[in-house]
Write a protein that holds these residues in place. Sequence first.
Motif, PDB file in Angstrom:
ATOM      1  N   ALA A   1      26.697  41.158  39.664  1.00 33.44           N
ATOM      2  CA  ALA A   1      25.780  41.241  41.017  1.00 33.44           C
ATOM      3  C   ALA A   1      25.298  39.798  40.835  1.00 33.44           C
ATOM      4  O   ALA A   1      25.156  38.974  42.173  1.00 33.44           O
ATOM      5  N   ALA A   2      24.676  39.210  40.094  1.00 28.49           N
ATOM      6  CA  ALA A   2      24.205  37.892  39.851  1.00 28.49           C
ATOM      7  C   ALA A   2      25.266  36.870  40.223  1.00 28.49           C
ATOM      8  O   ALA A   2      24.880  35.760  40.909  1.00 28.49           O
ATOM      9  N   ILE A   3      26.417  37.089  39.709  1.00 27.49           N
ATOM     10  CA  ILE A   3      27.459  35.927  40.050  1.00 27.49           C
ATOM     11  C   ILE A   3      28.030  36.196  41.427  1.00 27.49           C
ATOM     12  O   ILE A   3      28.017  35.034  42.251  1.00 27.49           O
ATOM     13  N   ALA A   4      28.139  37.328  41.959  1.00 31.07           N
ATOM     14  CA  ALA A   4      28.398  37.495  43.175  1.00 31.07           C
ATOM     15  C   ALA A   4      27.354  36.815  44.258  1.00 31.07           C
ATOM     16  O   ALA A   4      27.984  35.900  45.341  1.00 31.07           O
ATOM     17  N   GLU A   5      25.856  37.241  44.148  1.00 28.16           N
ATOM     18  CA  GLU A   5      24.931  36.457  44.857  1.00 28.16           C
ATOM     19  C   GLU A   5      25.168  34.978  44.766  1.00 28.16           C
ATOM     20  O   GLU A   5      24.863  34.340  45.802  1.00 28.16           O
ATOM     21  N   ASN A   6      25.160  34.503  43.841  1.00 26.38           N
ATOM     22  CA  ASN A   6      25.397  32.895  43.529  1.00 26.38           C
ATOM     23  C   ASN A   6      26.365  32.344  44.399  1.00 26.38           C
ATOM     24  O   ASN A   6      26.160  31.291  44.811  1.00 26.38           O
ATOM     25  N   PHE A   7      27.451  33.155  44.788  1.00 26.97           N
ATOM     26  CA  PHE A   7      28.650  32.584  45.293  1.00 26.97           C
ATOM     27  C   PHE A   7      28.843  33.131  46.784  1.00 26.97           C
ATOM     28  O   PHE A   7      29.767  32.643  47.432  1.00 26.97           O
ATOM     29  N   GLY A   8      27.998  34.120  47.038  1.00 24.28           N
ATOM     30  CA  GLY A   8      28.268  34.655  48.525  1.00 24.28           C
ATOM     31  C   GLY A   8      29.329  35.728  48.551  1.00 24.28           C
ATOM     32  O   GLY A   8      29.837  35.707  49.462  1.00 24.28           O
ATOM     33  N   LEU A   9      29.752  36.175  47.407  1.00 24.44           N
ATOM     34  CA  LEU A   9      30.804  37.126  47.317  1.00 24.44           C
ATOM     35  C   LEU A   9      30.601  38.387  46.845  1.00 24.44           C
ATOM     36  O   LEU A   9      29.265  38.972  46.701  1.00 24.44           O
ATOM     37  N   GLN A  10      31.544  39.425  47.155  1.00 23.39           N
ATOM     38  CA  GLN A  10      31.236  40.816  46.789  1.00 23.39           C
ATOM     39  C   GLN A  10      31.460  40.935  45.132  1.00 23.39           C
ATOM     40  O   GLN A  10      31.948  40.355  44.631  1.00 23.39           O
ATOM     41  N   MET A  11      30.762  42.040  44.693  1.00 21.74           N
ATOM     42  CA  MET A  11      30.670  42.407  43.170  1.00 21.74           C
ATOM     43  C   MET A  11      32.316  42.589  43.114  1.00 21.74           C
ATOM     44  O   MET A  11      32.790  42.395  41.930  1.00 21.74           O
ATOM     45  N   SER A  12      33.032  43.097  43.627  1.00 25.80           N
ATOM     46  CA  SER A  12      34.385  43.655  43.745  1.00 25.80           C
ATOM     47  C   SER A  12      35.264  42.444  43.466  1.00 25.80           C
ATOM     48  O   SER A  12      36.470  42.549  43.188  1.00 25.80           O
ATOM     49  N   GLN A  13      34.645  41.094  43.848  1.00 20.17           N
ATOM     50  CA  GLN A  13      35.418  40.004  43.560  1.00 20.17           C
ATOM     51  C   GLN A  13      35.275  39.292  42.509  1.00 20.17           C
ATOM     52  O   GLN A  13      35.623  38.052  42.396  1.00 20.17           O
ATOM     53  N   VAL A  14      34.504  39.905  41.451  1.00 22.77           N
ATOM     54  CA  VAL A  14      33.832  39.151  40.334  1.00 22.77           C
ATOM     55  C   VAL A  14      34.621  40.149  39.139  1.00 22.77           C
ATOM     56  O   VAL A  14      34.513  41.280  39.099  1.00 22.77           O
ATOM     57  N   PHE A  15      35.016  39.352  37.912  1.00 20.45           N
ATOM     58  CA  PHE A  15      35.531  39.730  36.681  1.00 20.45           C
ATOM     59  C   PHE A  15      34.819  38.969  35.745  1.00 20.45           C
ATOM     60  O   PHE A  15      34.673  37.770  35.689  1.00 20.45           O
ATOM     61  N   VAL A  16      34.307  39.542  34.828  1.00 19.01           N
ATOM     62  CA  VAL A  16      33.355  39.115  33.630  1.00 19.01           C
ATOM     63  C   VAL A  16      34.231  39.314  32.356  1.00 19.01           C
ATOM     64  O   VAL A  16      34.872  40.181  31.980  1.00 19.01           O
ATOM     65  N   GLY A  17      34.100  38.215  31.380  1.00 15.45           N
ATOM     66  CA  GLY A  17      34.656  38.425  30.113  1.00 15.45           C
ATOM     67  C   GLY A  17      33.794  37.838  28.859  1.00 15.45           C
ATOM     68  O   GLY A  17      32.785  36.978  29.234  1.00 15.45           O
ATOM     69  N   ASN A  18      34.302  37.974  27.867  1.00 20.01           N
ATOM     70  CA  ASN A  18      33.756  37.471  26.524  1.00 20.01           C
ATOM     71  C   ASN A  18      34.300  35.877  26.237  1.00 20.01           C
ATOM     72  O   ASN A  18      35.018  35.559  25.540  1.00 20.01           O
ATOM     73  N   GLY A  19      33.724  34.918  27.137  1.00 23.10           N
ATOM     74  CA  GLY A  19      34.246  33.710  27.268  1.00 23.10           C
ATOM     75  C   GLY A  19      35.138  33.531  28.095  1.00 23.10           C
ATOM     76  O   GLY A  19      36.128  34.399  28.487  1.00 23.10           O
TER      77      GLY A  19
ATOM     78  N   ARG B   1      26.433  25.630  31.919  1.00 30.71           N
ATOM     79  CA  ARG B   1      25.184  26.522  31.984  1.00 30.71           C
ATOM     80  C   ARG B   1      24.633  26.508  30.253  1.00 30.71           C
ATOM     81  O   ARG B   1      23.865  27.446  29.945  1.00 30.71           O
ATOM     82  N   SER B   2      25.342  25.482  29.685  1.00 27.11           N
ATOM     83  CA  SER B   2      24.864  25.366  28.271  1.00 27.11           C
ATOM     84  C   SER B   2      24.881  26.706  27.231  1.00 27.11           C
ATOM     85  O   SER B   2      23.982  26.713  26.227  1.00 27.11           O
ATOM     86  N   LEU B   3      25.692  27.237  27.488  1.00 26.87           N
ATOM     87  CA  LEU B   3      25.863  28.773  26.624  1.00 26.87           C
ATOM     88  C   LEU B   3      27.271  28.727  25.962  1.00 26.87           C
ATOM     89  O   LEU B   3      27.591  30.112  25.738  1.00 26.87           O
TER      90      LEU B   3
ATOM     91  N   GLY C   1      32.462  33.984  30.621  1.00 27.66           N
ATOM     92  CA  GLY C   1      33.306  33.377  31.517  1.00 27.66           C
ATOM     93  C   GLY C   1      33.500  34.759  32.755  1.00 27.66           C
ATOM     94  O   GLY C   1      33.033  35.645  32.313  1.00 27.66           O
ATOM     95  N   TYR C   2      33.957  34.101  33.728  1.00 27.57           N
ATOM     96  CA  TYR C   2      34.429  34.959  34.697  1.00 27.57           C
ATOM     97  C   TYR C   2      35.299  34.626  35.773  1.00 27.57           C
ATOM     98  O   TYR C   2      35.777  33.280  35.427  1.00 27.57           O
ATOM     99  N   ALA C   3      36.035  35.484  36.479  1.00 27.60           N
ATOM    100  CA  ALA C   3      36.963  35.120  37.628  1.00 27.60           C
ATOM    101  C   ALA C   3      36.400  35.726  38.693  1.00 27.60           C
ATOM    102  O   ALA C   3      35.733  36.606  38.780  1.00 27.60           O
TER     103      ALA C   3
ATOM    104  N   VAL D   1      39.897  31.924  40.749  1.00 22.18           N
ATOM    105  CA  VAL D   1      39.350  30.755  40.170  1.00 22.18           C
ATOM    106  C   VAL D   1      38.435  31.104  38.892  1.00 22.18           C
ATOM    107  O   VAL D   1      37.935  32.427  39.195  1.00 22.18           O
ATOM    108  N   THR D   2      38.634  30.657  37.792  1.00 18.36           N
ATOM    109  CA  THR D   2      37.866  30.998  36.558  1.00 18.36           C
ATOM    110  C   THR D   2      36.790  29.990  36.097  1.00 18.36           C
ATOM    111  O   THR D   2      37.058  28.862  36.426  1.00 18.36           O
ATOM    112  N   HIS D   3      35.635  30.460  35.970  1.00 17.99           N
ATOM    113  CA  HIS D   3      34.459  29.593  35.195  1.00 17.99           C
ATOM    114  C   HIS D   3      33.951  30.149  34.015  1.00 17.99           C
ATOM    115  O   HIS D   3      34.480  31.244  33.439  1.00 17.99           O
ATOM    116  N   THR D   4      33.463  29.299  33.317  1.00 16.25           N
ATOM    117  CA  THR D   4      32.550  29.510  32.091  1.00 16.25           C
ATOM    118  C   THR D   4      31.046  29.172  32.129  1.00 16.25           C
ATOM    119  O   THR D   4      30.769  28.254  33.013  1.00 16.25           O
ATOM    120  N   LEU D   5      30.493  29.955  31.330  1.00 15.46           N
ATOM    121  CA  LEU D   5      28.961  29.529  31.146  1.00 15.46           C
ATOM    122  C   LEU D   5      28.803  28.737  29.988  1.00 15.46           C
ATOM    123  O   LEU D   5      27.609  28.232  29.562  1.00 15.46           O
TER     124      LEU D   5
END
Lengths: 355, 355
Positions: free
Chosen positions: B67-85, B212-214, B220-222, B204-208
Amino acid sequence: MSKFWSDVVHQLTPYVPGEQPKLSNLVKLNTNENPYGPSPKVIEALKLEAADSLRLYPDPNSDKLKAAIAENFGLQMSQVFVGNGSDEVLAHVFQALLKHEKPLLFPDISYSFYPVYCGLYGIKYETIALDKQFKIDIHDYARPNGGIIFPNPNAPTGIPLALAEIEKLLRQNTHSVVVIDEAYVDFGTESAVKLINMYPNLLVTHTLSKARSLAGLRVGYALGNKDLIEALMRVKDSFNSYPIDRFAEAGAVAAMQDSDYFEQTCAKVIATRQALVNDLKTLNFDSMPSGANFIFTKHRTVDGSILAEKLREHNIIVRHFKKPSRVAPYLRITIGTDAQSIALIHALKLILNTH
Amino acid sequence: MSKFWSDVVHQLTPYVPGEQPKLSNLVKLNTNENPYGPSPKVIEALKLEAADSLRLYPDPNSDKLKAAIAENFGLQMSQVFVGNGSDEVLAHVFQALLKHEKPLLFPDISYSFYPVYCGLYGIKYETIALDKQFKIDIHDYARPNGGIIFPNPNAPTGIPLALAEIEKLLRQNTHSVVVIDEAYVDFGTESAVKLINMYPNLLVTHTLSKARSLAGLRVGYALGNKDLIEALMRVKDSFNSYPIDRFAEAGAVAAMQDSDYFEQTCAKVIATRQALVNDLKTLNFDSMPSGANFIFTKHRTVDGSILAEKLREHNIIVRHFKKPSRVAPYLRITIGTDAQSIALIHALKLILNTH
């Protein structure tokens, strides 16, 4: 379904873990968590990690954690593999050690993630029926195979297999790996770890989620001959360089080092289990002998699915498995605190009287 | 080598991450970590997690984080995948979306984990040479393929590709997925996230770990069309139910919500980068244009491997890649603090004078 998916995705039937409800007023006896929190020394170690150093990667090899685990069991660091929960460890084990021409063998009633891993990696498998007492008979595994895996104690039955039987199995099965998944071993089952230096075909997996009270931290490990560990390291280093974050490593090290707290907690759970089995007996429940922090139990007349549903109305969650049909009458109940046992028995009395 | 290994293990050539030295007195400019620690709000959130609740599993779906990632980018939660880096996210992406009859395409000079994933999952691939200026030319990717992946900005060059070029690529390549690996995007490269609602073939894939200094927390997320995300969820749920531990979720949520700190930190890194490029120029270094928190730079006469070795003698670690031969003259230098830049320039002056 999408044209963009790889073939394997179309065929997957993912594992469904026990519910993690977001309500806080529930008696949660469905996912075999420990009713007691982690050691105070673990909490102290974790607080220190909330720091500026989070900007830096963790140690990709988790050497401190490997050293703590090795010391705990009197093994070498080269005999230890660590991962992001024992589910990740098992995933790597399936891919690295259990994919062969001959089929992998595991019990028909067992951890239901095993066939899911086989689907993910395209591993052939055969299930071997538990005997009439729901026990593993190692003679049934004397057949061509590319590997053998089962939990000890088994899940969801909780029934332990004697170490002498495991040793016989290791002797009769020298051509493939035997994986003993000891997620629940610390609640009264004898561990096969002491056989590792004698049998190069033995791999034992453990988790910190149960007896070490750290389900929220995600750490598991495998112990075995260094050749087996090397295979796991190769797969891990081809998948994710840094699976263990700074909190997970620090908390797990502290947990492995605090044996006193660990032993006290396990002893309390075992005592509560025995009392609960006795109380359930007075309500006409028959429970399987358990070497785990849960029991598998059935009422003599009322079906498991009905009881699970009714307990939910009393804000108590237990686990019910629909398949295979042999287990449908049963409930898998996590051992909680004594107070939670009292609440459970109280609710069951109300349910059974009004049924 | 062992008879117990699955076939794939024999052929693996694992990824080798940059060194994580256990000495503390080093100027560590080799693994692109942020010189600034995480936001104070992240530290606060993390401290709260060192608690009794660690005995409970985390949310297997990490809904708060999605939810936090989706809100940050104006996307739906169903458009977000999160993982261990983002390394774990990428592993699932390769297995779930990039294994097809036709070969996967990626640049010859790129993130060196890509061919490793292909080895792990048996994915055919072809590398496409960067042009003479070490840039990606999207016309070179107009050929039959089962997927395309590259970092933007590219690694280890740091060179950004314009969003208009990525949009052209998405239009010319509608039959397979285009993965833009934006690990370093926040340091001055335009993100493709704004194209997600228009192109179902874009992931699109991103990392914290970087902006984000983590790096120590492993998140990480897609982001992409929900069909692509569903494929990733199916693989994740067949691999590990709970990849994100309680600390990782709480810290990542706080990090995604503190935009001010994030923007300030990125701006500082960008300013230090520009100053460092200018200083290096006076020492006869040519640096590639960077949209990342590192620079790829070469001295006009002294080879990269010699400089890396000499810098190590001054307790400064940078990254040098031996292969392919086109990159051997270069150093990849992480942008640190201004003080670390001064130490680096000082050491280089000594090395170049005495060479």
